[in-house]
Structure formats: C-alpha cells, structure tokens
Design an enzyme around this catalytic site. Structure first.
Site, PDB file in Angstrom:
ATOM      1  N   ASP A   1       0.847  -1.206   0.000  1.00 27.15           N
ATOM      2  CA  ASP A   1       0.000   0.000   0.000  1.00 27.15           C
ATOM      3  C   ASP A   1       0.876   1.248   0.000  1.00 27.15           C
ATOM      4  O   ASP A   1       2.034   1.208   0.440  1.00 27.15           O
ATOM      5  CB  ASP A   1      -0.888   0.035   1.253  1.00 27.15           C
ATOM      6  CG  ASP A   1      -1.890  -1.099   1.279  1.00 27.15           C
ATOM      7  OD1 ASP A   1      -2.167  -1.682   0.213  1.00 27.15           O
ATOM      8  OD2 ASP A   1      -2.382  -1.402   2.390  1.00 27.15           O
TER       9      ASP A   1
HETATM   10  N1  URA Z   1      -1.348  -5.791   4.099  1.00 27.91           N
HETATM   11  C1  URA Z   1      -1.829  -4.536   4.030  1.00 27.91           C
HETATM   12  O1  URA Z   1      -2.860  -4.227   4.601  1.00 27.91           O
HETATM   13  N2  URA Z   1      -1.121  -3.622   3.328  1.00 27.91           N
HETATM   14  C2  URA Z   1       0.048  -3.905   2.705  1.00 27.91           C
HETATM   15  O2  URA Z   1       0.663  -3.016   2.097  1.00 27.91           O
HETATM   16  C3  URA Z   1       0.534  -5.219   2.787  1.00 27.91           C
HETATM   17  C4  URA Z   1      -0.185  -6.138   3.487  1.00 27.91           C
END
Ligand code: URA
Length: 230
Positions: free
Chosen positions: A101
């Site tokens: 993310d």
């Molecule tokens: N889980 C999440 O919520 N975000 C990420 O970036 C990776 C795993």
C-alpha cells in the site's frame, strides 16, 4: 568468463577500455580490486566498476526499501512510483514482485524474471511475508488467538490462513502471512477491532530487508537470495 570480457559486455566499454579500467584498479570482484584482465569469474561473482555493480543482460533482481508515499504501480498521475526509485538501464523491463500500500514501507522485490516473480507471488507456493505492525490499541489475548487460528474478514466467506504472531509490545507485533489478500494486514486487524497505524514489511520468504538500505534505497539481490526463491 574472463573478467575483461564481462566488464566490456556489462558496461559497454570496448575490450581495451575494460582492460584499462581493470589495470587502473577500477574493477572489483566481490568487493576486492582485481587487476588481472584474464581472471576467470564464477557465476556467483559480483563485479563492480567504479563502485557500481555490473550485470550482464541476464535476469535482474533487486530489493527496495519502499518509503511511504510511493505507489506500487508502473504509472500514477499523483504519486511517485516505486520503479522510478531504481536508477537502472532498461527500467521498463523491470516489474514489482507483489505490491505494498502507499503508506506501507519496507521490502519490495523488483525483477525482470517473470517465472521467478511468479514463484514468489503464486498463492499455491504460500511464500511467507513478515510485517512489523504498529497498532492503535493494545492487542489482547483473544485477538491474538483469532489471528493465529485464522480470522474471518468482512465480506469474505473463507477465513484467512493461520498467521504467525509475535508480540513486540502491547501495541506492536510481527505478523507472518502465507497469502496475499487485498489490504490483508489492515483488514485482519480491523476484524479483531484494532487499527493499523504503521506497517513495515521486513521479510519475504527468506529474503530479509537489508538494514543498511535507507528508505528509497535499493540493491541487487545476492545469488543466495535469488536461489532461495527457486
Ligand atoms: N497488508 C496490508 O494491509 N497492506 C500492505 O501493504 C501489505 C499487506
């Protein structure tokens, strides 16, 4: 392969230019300056020219310490993209091996070897990924049991695979997942009534984020790191 031939092919220098660079002490093999052009290289030797790692046109593999604010996409009109942090030739042929993310930091793998990437990301392989998770509230024992045994996410019929959970402090834990659902860590923590404040990926399979990499920095994977995913 001989050292001068390798340097010439990987750098674009002529053969005599490569030999001059070697004689001039600009070329190192596994970090040690080598002045013998005829030196025979092993497949796993790491060659650098003027401190920059050299690679032939073979497959390439990197680890990047992704900073917050950078997107795991090839193009984005608003934010910088993770691949833009790599100062490499033929960047268009590289791809991200998995995604993080925009606000998640840490280990992001990059390669141009599609088969290798598939081995890392294929759900069937269940490659473990470890995250350090900072939480808004202390994680109680009941929540820990649910995470460890496989929590159910909202609007999903199939519960998550059991997660590895190590408590670092009441509001910080290390979570290891063997699957990669959308926003999985944040949704798992929401499912147990908590909220993620910060998420940092530390490890993918046996590849650990290099502590010497500052946010935004990257380095080639070592031969051992590459073959650990084979
Ligand atoms: N889980 C999440 O919520 N975000 C990420 O970036 C990776 C795993």
């Amino acid at each position: 392969m001989r050292l001068d031939r390798y340097v010439s092919q990987a750098s674009g220098l002529s053969r005599s230019g490569a030999q001059r660079a070697i004689r001039g002490g600009e070329v190192a093999v596994n970090g040690v300056v080598q002045r013998r052009a005829a030196l025979s290289l092993a497949a796993t030797d790491l060659v650098s020219l003027g401190g920059c790692p050299l690679q032939l046109d073979g497959p390439r593999y990197f680890m990047l310490n992704k900073p917050a604010g950078v997107v795991s996409a090839r193009e984005d009109s608003l934010h910088p993209c993770a691949l833009d942090l790599l100062d490499e030739p033929r960047r268009a042929s590289l791809h991200l091996v998995g995604r993080l993310d925009i606000d998640t930091t840490g280990l992001l793998l990059v390669s141009d070897d599609g088969a290798w990437s598939h081995r890392v990301t294929s759900p069937r392989r269940r490659c473990p990924k470890t995250y350090r998770v900072e939480l808004a509230m202390p994680l109680d024992e009941e929540a820990a049991v649910r995470l460890r045994s496989g929590v159910s996410l909202r609007r999903e019929s199939r519960p998550c695979q059991p997660a590895g959970l190590e408590m670092i402090s009441p509001t910080c834990c290390r979570l290891t997942l063997t699957e990669g659902r959308y926003h999985q860590v944040k949704r798992m923590m929401a499912a147990v009534g908590n909220r993620v404040l910060a998420l940092h990926r530390e490890q993918v399979g046996s590849i650990v984020l290099d502590p010497d990499l500052a946010p935004g920095a990257y380095r080639p994977l070592t031969p051992a790191e590459i073959t650990s995913m084979s």
